[in-house]
Design an enzyme around this catalytic site. Structure first.
Site, PDB file in Angstrom:
ATOM      1  N   HIS A   1      -2.817   2.898   8.389  1.00  0.00           N
ATOM      2  CA  HIS A   1      -3.879   2.152   7.699  1.00  0.00           C
ATOM      3  C   HIS A   1      -4.154   0.850   8.441  1.00  0.00           C
ATOM      4  CE1 HIS A   1      -6.168  -0.077   4.795  1.00  0.00           C
ATOM      5  NE2 HIS A   1      -5.168  -0.894   4.507  1.00  0.00           N
TER       6      HIS A   1
ATOM      7  N   GLU B   1       0.818  -1.218   0.000  1.00  0.00           N
ATOM      8  CA  GLU B   1       0.000   0.000   0.000  1.00  0.00           C
ATOM      9  C   GLU B   1       0.853   1.270   0.000  1.00  0.00           C
ATOM     10  OE1 GLU B   1      -2.833  -0.531  -0.696  1.00  0.00           O
ATOM     11  OE2 GLU B   1      -3.891  -1.993   0.532  1.00  0.00           O
TER      12      GLU B   1
ATOM     13  N   HIS C   1      -7.365  -2.524   9.056  1.00  0.00           N
ATOM     14  CA  HIS C   1      -8.621  -3.178   8.701  1.00  0.00           C
ATOM     15  C   HIS C   1      -9.497  -3.289   9.951  1.00  0.00           C
ATOM     16  CE1 HIS C   1      -6.703  -5.366   4.983  1.00  0.00           C
ATOM     17  NE2 HIS C   1      -6.616  -4.047   4.919  1.00  0.00           N
TER      18      HIS C   1
ATOM     19  N   HIS D   1     -12.584  -2.398   2.069  1.00  0.00           N
ATOM     20  CA  HIS D   1     -11.180  -2.541   2.437  1.00  0.00           C
ATOM     21  C   HIS D   1     -10.943  -2.219   3.914  1.00  0.00           C
ATOM     22  CE1 HIS D   1      -6.788  -1.804   0.892  1.00  0.00           C
ATOM     23  NE2 HIS D   1      -6.793  -2.204   2.144  1.00  0.00           N
TER      24      HIS D   1
ATOM     25  N   TYR E   1     -21.011  13.970  17.881  1.00  0.00           N
ATOM     26  CA  TYR E   1     -20.182  15.160  17.663  1.00  0.00           C
ATOM     27  C   TYR E   1     -18.703  14.845  17.499  1.00  0.00           C
ATOM     28  CZ  TYR E   1     -18.259  15.262  22.422  1.00  0.00           C
ATOM     29  OH  TYR E   1     -17.576  14.960  23.565  1.00  0.00           O
TER      30      TYR E   1
ATOM     31  N   TYR F   1      -9.847  22.027  21.521  1.00  0.00           N
ATOM     32  CA  TYR F   1     -10.067  20.773  22.239  1.00  0.00           C
ATOM     33  C   TYR F   1      -8.732  20.113  22.591  1.00  0.00           C
ATOM     34  CZ  TYR F   1     -11.542  15.890  22.913  1.00  0.00           C
ATOM     35  OH  TYR F   1     -11.754  14.626  23.393  1.00  0.00           O
TER      36      TYR F   1
END
Length: 235
Positions: free
Chosen positions: A93, A74, A95, A156, A114, A209
């Site tokens: 990344h 990837e 799964h 994916h 939110y 925040y």
């Protein structure tokens, strides 16, 4: 001597942490971090528990890799995202189960809660499908990500990004939780979606925040306000 030794160790530790937290399975996920002149990225097909610092692959901005191992399959969307988004230094990344469920249904995550604001927008987009490791998938990922920090990949998984490894990991954790919440609301017939005016306020408040007062732009109209200051120590 291996360059960026501490960072390479942190990459491995984060991959192991991701699996231990139930946010990925096996070696399916991958991680990249911007460095001077390019990026460091996990190699292809090696179990995280077998990784050593020198196995982390270095790439340059011409798309070349260095060393004896090839980068994850990837690599394209890691490379393209980091090249296109100078505001991002980490691409993670996985799964993650609930994200993958929504991705397999090609569903965006709307502002049902939110905390969608952690994405930097009022929706987490899901891309179309393309085979893993292809230029087509990289293009779809960039499109779904847009200016935000996270997206789902059709059929994916999920991509989470940030300025630091900890920030990207936190985004991944939160988005997997949002995916779980959204699936739950759909099981109950659908949640109440927050509107644009409500999300505009949320996104403004997200600018302050998790920050200390010295880090906050005091001109923000909707910043998160702390309680009154009482001094360094109560007498």
């Amino acid at each position: 001597m291996t360059d960026h030794l501490d960072l390479r160790k942190e990459i491995i530790a984060t991959c192991l942490r991701m699996n231990a937290a139930g946010l990925n399975n096996g070696s399916a996920g991958n991680l990249s971090v911007r460095v001077d002149g390019g990026l460091l990225i996990t190699p292809s097909g090696i179990a995280y528990e077998d990784l050593t610092p020198e196995m982390i692959v270095e790439m340059d901005w011409d798309g070349r890799y260095y060393g004896s191992l090839i980068p994850t399959s990837e690599w394209r969307f890691h490379y393209e995202i980091l090249k296109a988004r100078p505001d991002i230094d980490v691409v993670l990344h996985s799964h993650a189960l609930h994200c993958a469920i929504l991705a397999c249904c090609r569903l965006d995550i709307p502002p049902v809660h939110y905390m969608i604001g952690v994405s930097g927008g009022d929706v987490i987009k899901c891309s179309g499908y393309a085979p893993f490791g292809t230029p087509e998938l990289s293009a779809l990922a960039l499109e779904a990500l847009g200016p935000r920090s996270v997206c789902l990949l059709g059929n994916h998984g999920v991509i989470a990004t940030g300025k630091t490894i900890d920030k990207a990991f936190g985004v991944l954790e939160e988005v997997e939780n949002l995916a779980r919440i959204y699936i739950g609301t759909r099981m109950l017939g659908g949640g109440v979606i927050l509107g644009k005016p409500e999300m505009d306020v949320v996104l403004e408040r997200f600018k302050s925040y998790g920050k200390q007062p010295s880090e906050v732009d005091q001109s923000l109209k909707n910043k998160v306000e702390p309680p009154p200051y009482g001094g360094l120590r109560r007498q």
